[in-house]
Design a protein around this motif. Structure first.
Motif, PDB file in Angstrom:
ATOM      1  N   MET A   9      32.027  25.514  39.085  1.00 51.24           N
ATOM      2  CA  MET A   9      32.452  26.061  37.726  1.00 51.24           C
ATOM      3  C   MET A   9      33.586  25.380  37.190  1.00 51.24           C
ATOM      4  SD  MET A   9      31.808  30.103  38.412  1.00 51.24           S
ATOM      5  CE  MET A   9      30.331  30.778  39.238  1.00 51.24           C
ATOM      6  N   LYS A  10      33.920  24.846  36.053  1.00 49.17           N
ATOM      7  CA  LYS A  10      34.964  24.164  35.610  1.00 49.17           C
ATOM      8  C   LYS A  10      36.123  25.116  35.190  1.00 49.17           C
ATOM      9  CE  LYS A  10      36.595  20.918  32.075  1.00 49.17           C
ATOM     10  NZ  LYS A  10      36.357  20.285  30.601  1.00 49.17           N
ATOM     11  N   PHE A  11      35.537  26.233  34.687  1.00 46.19           N
ATOM     12  CA  PHE A  11      36.479  27.321  33.981  1.00 46.19           C
ATOM     13  C   PHE A  11      36.542  28.607  34.920  1.00 46.19           C
ATOM     14  CE2 PHE A  11      34.982  25.179  29.935  1.00 46.19           C
ATOM     15  CZ  PHE A  11      36.393  24.702  29.651  1.00 46.19           C
ATOM     16  N   LEU A  12      37.595  29.165  34.800  1.00 49.98           N
ATOM     17  CA  LEU A  12      37.809  30.271  35.459  1.00 49.98           C
ATOM     18  C   LEU A  12      37.138  31.455  34.705  1.00 49.98           C
ATOM     19  CD1 LEU A  12      38.677  31.959  37.952  1.00 49.98           C
ATOM     20  CD2 LEU A  12      41.353  32.084  36.741  1.00 49.98           C
ATOM     21  N   VAL A  13      36.217  32.222  35.062  1.00 50.77           N
ATOM     22  CA  VAL A  13      35.448  33.287  34.414  1.00 50.77           C
ATOM     23  C   VAL A  13      35.318  34.485  35.426  1.00 50.77           C
ATOM     24  CG1 VAL A  13      34.701  31.849  32.737  1.00 50.77           C
ATOM     25  CG2 VAL A  13      33.191  32.368  34.995  1.00 50.77           C
ATOM     26  N   PRO A  14      34.892  35.898  34.885  1.00 49.02           N
ATOM     27  CA  PRO A  14      34.633  36.612  35.789  1.00 49.02           C
ATOM     28  C   PRO A  14      33.590  36.172  36.810  1.00 49.02           C
ATOM     29  CG  PRO A  14      35.070  37.684  33.713  1.00 49.02           C
ATOM     30  CD  PRO A  14      35.165  36.091  33.729  1.00 49.02           C
ATOM     31  N   PHE A  49      37.375  24.506  41.224  1.00 47.60           N
ATOM     32  CA  PHE A  49      36.431  23.726  40.919  1.00 47.60           C
ATOM     33  C   PHE A  49      36.686  22.334  41.734  1.00 47.60           C
ATOM     34  CE2 PHE A  49      35.244  20.011  37.877  1.00 47.60           C
ATOM     35  CZ  PHE A  49      34.097  20.333  37.663  1.00 47.60           C
ATOM     36  N   GLY A  50      35.431  21.792  41.957  1.00 46.19           N
ATOM     37  CA  GLY A  50      35.533  20.444  43.061  1.00 46.19           C
ATOM     38  C   GLY A  50      35.745  20.685  44.143  1.00 46.19           C
ATOM     39  N   SER A  51      36.040  22.035  44.877  1.00 43.38           N
ATOM     40  CA  SER A  51      36.458  22.176  46.207  1.00 43.38           C
ATOM     41  C   SER A  51      35.055  21.968  46.939  1.00 43.38           C
ATOM     42  CB  SER A  51      37.190  23.499  46.494  1.00 43.38           C
ATOM     43  OG  SER A  51      36.659  24.678  45.828  1.00 43.38           O
ATOM     44  N   VAL A  52      34.978  22.212  48.265  1.00 42.81           N
ATOM     45  CA  VAL A  52      34.039  22.370  49.156  1.00 42.81           C
ATOM     46  C   VAL A  52      33.855  23.632  49.509  1.00 42.81           C
ATOM     47  CG1 VAL A  52      32.762  21.708  51.282  1.00 42.81           C
ATOM     48  CG2 VAL A  52      34.255  19.919  50.041  1.00 42.81           C
ATOM     49  N   ASP A 100      36.940  25.793  49.068  1.00 41.52           N
ATOM     50  CA  ASP A 100      38.118  25.570  49.901  1.00 41.52           C
ATOM     51  C   ASP A 100      38.989  24.583  49.037  1.00 41.52           C
ATOM     52  OD1 ASP A 100      39.906  24.726  51.553  1.00 41.52           O
ATOM     53  OD2 ASP A 100      38.647  24.003  53.203  1.00 41.52           O
ATOM     54  N   ARG A 101      40.048  25.334  48.612  1.00 43.00           N
ATOM     55  CA  ARG A 101      41.098  24.651  47.671  1.00 43.00           C
ATOM     56  C   ARG A 101      41.642  23.291  48.213  1.00 43.00           C
ATOM     57  NH1 ARG A 101      44.022  29.516  44.508  1.00 43.00           N
ATOM     58  NH2 ARG A 101      42.040  30.794  44.060  1.00 43.00           N
ATOM     59  N   LYS A 102      41.789  23.343  49.617  1.00 44.88           N
ATOM     60  CA  LYS A 102      42.420  22.028  50.077  1.00 44.88           C
ATOM     61  C   LYS A 102      41.796  20.944  50.089  1.00 44.88           C
ATOM     62  CE  LYS A 102      44.466  24.939  53.854  1.00 44.88           C
ATOM     63  NZ  LYS A 102      44.513  25.263  55.426  1.00 44.88           N
ATOM     64  N   SER A 103      40.312  21.000  49.897  1.00 47.10           N
ATOM     65  CA  SER A 103      39.510  20.100  49.658  1.00 47.10           C
ATOM     66  C   SER A 103      38.943  19.515  48.258  1.00 47.10           C
ATOM     67  CB  SER A 103      38.057  19.827  50.306  1.00 47.10           C
ATOM     68  OG  SER A 103      37.414  21.377  50.274  1.00 47.10           O
ATOM     69  N   GLN A 104      39.758  20.306  47.378  1.00 48.34           N
ATOM     70  CA  GLN A 104      39.170  20.047  45.858  1.00 48.34           C
ATOM     71  C   GLN A 104      39.693  18.872  45.146  1.00 48.34           C
ATOM     72  OE1 GLN A 104      41.830  23.552  44.683  1.00 48.34           O
ATOM     73  NE2 GLN A 104      41.436  22.598  42.658  1.00 48.34           N
ATOM     74  N   ARG A 105      39.245  18.448  44.079  1.00 43.19           N
ATOM     75  CA  ARG A 105      39.484  17.387  43.227  1.00 43.19           C
ATOM     76  C   ARG A 105      40.205  18.060  42.121  1.00 43.19           C
ATOM     77  NH1 ARG A 105      33.971  16.965  42.145  1.00 43.19           N
ATOM     78  NH2 ARG A 105      33.407  17.330  40.018  1.00 43.19           N
TER      79      ARG A 105
END
Length: 487
Positions: free
Chosen positions: A108-113, A469-472, A475-480
């Motif tokens: 999801m590109k955007f943060l939504v509920p 968005f873009g994480s595995v 997991d935010r450590k691996s996100q683009r």
């Protein structure tokens, strides 16, 4: 002098008699029957190959078939909010059952509920019930002297919204109960609806009969399933049709036939308007929606175009066809006009009455209708119709978008990519040929109209970027790093 008085009395009587006849025509009983998740192509009159709908087809043949009928949303809860309130979803802020986006949050590109965590809960409102202060179609009709009863699926919260009866299973269950997969519920609901008709045959009434079928789980009575299993095995079919789903459709179809029989028995057929429709497109796990693209939850035609027909022998000629688009928010103003009722002044009413269409007046042919969805909904099977942002991987049924249809033209605005798609539905009902590049003038005109509607309804448009968005797997450590938000 006496002759003059006599003539005046006759004249007055004639006016009174004509007004009574006019009132009889404009104040029909109203029966609204809605299936749950029944696809546009699932009825015989729209070309169903395997499913059998003789009663629905007979209802259609006795009146008017709408070729371009739509709910106000692509799934059940917001669709029902539009019917009940006469308002589009940006006003009710009811977007989806469960209130949350469904799918992998890393896509999801955007943060939504969203259903994976509470990160997006406060980004914008997403409601699970219709505000009790909303004036419903039942309350509008009540002011005009109608008795009203809701039987079946509700999905609008604990408040009964002014119905004299709220009965979700035909046996007296309240609005908080669910009866998905109950093989007897269609019959019980129909029996209750017919009893209500018997009890109120001498006064105008409104029946809102909302079946739980054909929503999942796919279950039906064994003897009817066996009938369709035999049918499937005895012929060569283009698809591996689901006999249990076919049996569920038959349960709804039988209900339509029983309601019509009840009206006929009570001498009410001539001045009763019966409408049959569905709350959204067919479910991709149970049926096929071809020639339409997508299915339930999508904003392509397979998710939002539904079967719909109206019978009213006193007014509507048998076998008539209407190609003018109608939508869920039109129900309140239409029924209000038929009942001689006043629309609420405490809330906007977005719909328009399609009552003139019943007599061949196409006054609505040039008006635009709209949809809006600020969340995400993962797809399945052939209903993966929208790609993950920045990729060609089809994953979603729907991403944040707005839609406008005006005449034959339909434009979808995708907020993630700040792009549009344009289709001429008269030439391309399957939405295979995007004309946005070849007809930029039409695309621009429709987009400007859509943006004006968004402003008018204060439509929620997500812009906050999703940190996952873009994480595995989240997991935010691996996100683009996400691209900047579309304006």
């Amino acid at each position: 002098m006496q002759l003059r008085i006599f003539c005046a009395c006759i004249f007055t009587f004639c006016i009174f008699a004509n007004s009574l006849r006019s009132e009889d025509v404009t104040r029909p009983n109203i029966v609204y029957i809605m299936a749950d998740d029944l696809g546009w192509a699932d009825v015989g009159y729209n070309g169903a190959e395997f499913y059998e709908t003789p009663n629905i087809d007979a209802l259609c043949a006795s009146g008017m078939r709408f070729t371009s009928a739509y709910p106000g949303a692509s799934n059940c809860m917001p669709s029902r909010s539009c019917i009940m309130s006469g308002m589009y979803t940006p006003r009710t802020q009811m977007w989806t059952p469960g209130r949350m986006a469904k799918g992998n949050k890393a896509k999801m590109k955007f943060l939504v509920p969203r259903n994976s965590d509470r990160q997006g809960d406060k980004v914008f409102p997403s409601l699970g019930a219709l505000d009790p202060s909303v004036v419903s179609v039942a309350e509008v009709l009540k002011e005009a002297g109608y008795k009203s009863a809701h039987f079946g699926k509700w999905h609008l919260g604990p408040n009964g919204q002014g119905f004299d009866i709220n009965n979700t299973n035909g046996l007296g269950a309240g609005t908080d109960k669910r009866f998905y997969g109950n093989v007897d519920v269609a019959e019980n609901l129909t029996t209750a609806a017919c009893e209500f008709i018997d009890d109120h045959r001498d006064s105008p009434f409104f029946v809102y009969l909302c079946h739980w079928d054909v929503h999942t789980p796919i279950r039906a009575r064994k003897e009817i399933v066996s009938k369709y299993s035999d049918k499937l095995s005895n012929e060569n079919w283009t698809r591996d049709w689901n006999p249990t789903y076919a049996a569920m459709i038959e349960a709804v179809d039988t209900s339509v036939g029983r309601v019509r029989e009840s009206l006929e028995k009570n001498g009410l057929t001539e001045n009763t308007l019966i409408m049959f429709t569905s709350d959204n497109g067919g479910f991709s796990g149970a049926t096929w929606c071809e020639p339409l693209k997508g299915a339930k939850g999508a904003f392509y035609e397979g998710g939002i175009r539904v079967p719909a027909c109206v019978s009213w022998p006193k007014v509507v000629k048998p076998g008539t066809v209407c190609d003018v688009p109608i939508t869920g928010v039109d129900i309140m103003p239409t029924f209000a006009e038929l009942a001689g009722a006043k629309l609420p002044t405490t809330q906007p009413v977005d719909g328009k009455s399609w009552a003139p269409l019943l007599s061949g007046n196409d006054v609505l042919s040039k008006r635009a209708i709209f949809w809006h969805y600020p969340l995400y909904l993962a797809g399945a099977k052939y209903n993966k119709v929208v790609p993950i942002y920045g990729t060609d991987e089809m994953y979603w049924r729907a991403t944040p978008c707005s839609v406008i249809r005006e005449g034959d033209w339909k434009l979808i605005q995708f907020f993630e990519s700040d792009s549009v798609q344009l289709y001429n539905l008269n030439d391309d009902i399957g939405e295979k040929n995007d004309l946005a590049q070849s007809n930029p003038e039409k695309a621009t005109a429709l987009l400007n109209q859509l943006k004006s509607w968004q402003s008018k309804t204060k439509a929620t448009i997500p812009t906050t970027l999703n940190p996952d968005f873009g994480s595995v797997n989240g997991d935010r450590k691996s996100q683009r790093k996400p691209k900047s938000a579309a304006k």
